[in-house]
Design an enzyme around this catalytic site. Structure first.
Site, PDB file in Angstrom:
ATOM      1  N   PRO A   2     -23.891  14.964 -25.714  1.00  0.00           N
ATOM      2  CA  PRO A   2     -23.444  15.848 -24.638  1.00  0.00           C
ATOM      3  C   PRO A   2     -23.499  15.181 -23.272  1.00  0.00           C
ATOM      4  O   PRO A   2     -24.359  14.341 -22.995  1.00  0.00           O
ATOM      5  CB  PRO A   2     -24.441  17.013 -24.721  1.00  0.00           C
ATOM      6  N   GLU A   3     -22.568  15.576 -22.413  1.00  0.00           N
ATOM      7  CA  GLU A   3     -22.554  15.100 -21.038  1.00  0.00           C
ATOM      8  C   GLU A   3     -23.641  15.823 -20.239  1.00  0.00           C
ATOM      9  O   GLU A   3     -24.166  16.867 -20.651  1.00  0.00           O
ATOM     10  CB  GLU A   3     -21.191  15.372 -20.403  1.00  0.00           C
ATOM     11  N   LYS A  51     -29.873  14.015 -19.186  1.00  0.00           N
ATOM     12  CA  LYS A  51     -29.595  14.599 -20.493  1.00  0.00           C
ATOM     13  C   LYS A  51     -30.869  15.093 -21.177  1.00  0.00           C
ATOM     14  O   LYS A  51     -30.880  15.345 -22.384  1.00  0.00           O
ATOM     15  CB  LYS A  51     -28.864  13.579 -21.363  1.00  0.00           C
ATOM     16  N   ASN A 167     -19.395   9.864 -22.504  1.00  0.00           N
ATOM     17  CA  ASN A 167     -18.158   9.179 -22.851  1.00  0.00           C
ATOM     18  C   ASN A 167     -16.924   9.834 -22.239  1.00  0.00           C
ATOM     19  O   ASN A 167     -15.970   9.158 -21.841  1.00  0.00           O
ATOM     20  CB  ASN A 167     -18.007   9.122 -24.373  1.00  0.00           C
ATOM     21  N   ARG A 252     -18.858   2.719 -28.230  1.00  0.00           N
ATOM     22  CA  ARG A 252     -18.212   4.024 -28.125  1.00  0.00           C
ATOM     23  C   ARG A 252     -16.723   3.807 -27.892  1.00  0.00           C
ATOM     24  O   ARG A 252     -16.321   2.819 -27.253  1.00  0.00           O
ATOM     25  CB  ARG A 252     -18.773   4.845 -26.946  1.00  0.00           C
TER      26      ARG A 252
END
Length: 280
Positions: A2-3, A51, A167, A252
């Site tokens: 998650p961002e 995060k 990402n 990624r």
């Protein structure tokens, strides 16, 4: 993973549901924490740092959680059916009115609140820190420019530089600044603008589940390049490309438009897998 805005919103919702409430049920089902029972504790606050999430209790302890790739916190009314299997629950914090269930939380730790820095002290400035000011911006810029020989797309993901970018925002920030993700940081024309844009995008979406960088919320219209590999660029019509950036477990997929983002790029064969190092 998650961002930062997703974690921020999770923390905000948990805070609204739990802060100031006494736990009637406080189960920790993580193998290292099963002997702890939090029932009877009052939740003082829920705080997000990048995060990371900290649920703080009135006994001067905090429950730290990190969502990683598959973790999540759900809120229910007592007695409601859970949306994920019970065997995936790692924490159950229940008040008289709400139940917070943490699923698939591989990183879970109970520690003194005064020692939270042990888990987040290495991070760069949190882009969603409500106290963000020029000092935070200057520190983020210092850490960013110190990575001069590294690729922009990798540095944006480095939480030790600034915390919160994942990402999705990595790809969108590079597109909106017109820079290839493989541009070296020392070649970025305005590093401060990159940091400011990353913060702006996170703030824009911090209080809603939708993550839009285009200003549109319609399905399929939210992003410029992220997850749009092979489709036409909304600006110039060039086909968006995708390739892996990073090595090993840190690799990624990144998305970019060769027309709008000139600069170094990897050799990408049909199928989208990266093949070889980027041309400089």
């Amino acid at each position: 993973m998650p961002e930062g805005d997703t974690v921020h919103l999770t923390g905000k919702r948990l805070r609204a549901a739990l802060a100031g409430q006494v736990l009637v049920r406080g189960e920790l089902r993580h193998p290292r924490l099963v002997e702890h029972d939090l029932a009877g504790r009052t939740v003082l606050d829920v705080v997000s740092v990048g995060k990371h999430l900290f649920t703080r209790f009135d006994d001067a302890r905090s429950l730290h959680s990190h969502l990683r790739m598959d973790g999540s916190w759900h809120l229910y009314r007592p007695g409601m059916h859970w949306q994920r299997p019970a065997h995936q629950a790692r924490a159950v914090l229940e008040t008289a009115e709400r139940t917070a269930v943490g699923f698939a939380l591989h990183d879970l730790e109970l520690l003194p609140t005064a020692e939270e820095h042990r888990l987040v002290g290495h991070l760069g400035p949190d882009l969603l820190d409500p106290a963000w000011d020029e000092t935070h911006a200057a520190e983020a810029l210092r850490r960013f420019t110190d990575r001069g020989a590294s690729e922009l797309g990798l540095v944006l993901l480095e939480q030790r530089v600034m915390a919160g970018v994942g990402n999705l925002y990595r790809a969108e920030v590079c597109f909106l600044r017109g820079l290839s993700p493989w541009t070296l940081v020392r070649d970025v024309p305005d590093p401060a603008a990159v940091i400011a844009l990353a913060r702006e995008l996170l703030l824009r979406n911090a209080d809603r589940p939708q993550q839009s960088t285009t200003g549109e919320l319609g399905r399929g219209r939210e992003h410029w390049v992220y997850a749009r590999g092979g489709r036409r660029c909304r600006r110039c019509g060039t086909r968006i490309r995708s390739a892996e950036q990073g090595d090993g477990v840190y690799a990624r997929f990144v998305y970019w438009c060769p027309g709008c983002q000139p600069g170094p790029a990897p050799v990408v064969p049909a199928g989208g897998k990266r093949n070889g190092a980027p041309a400089r």
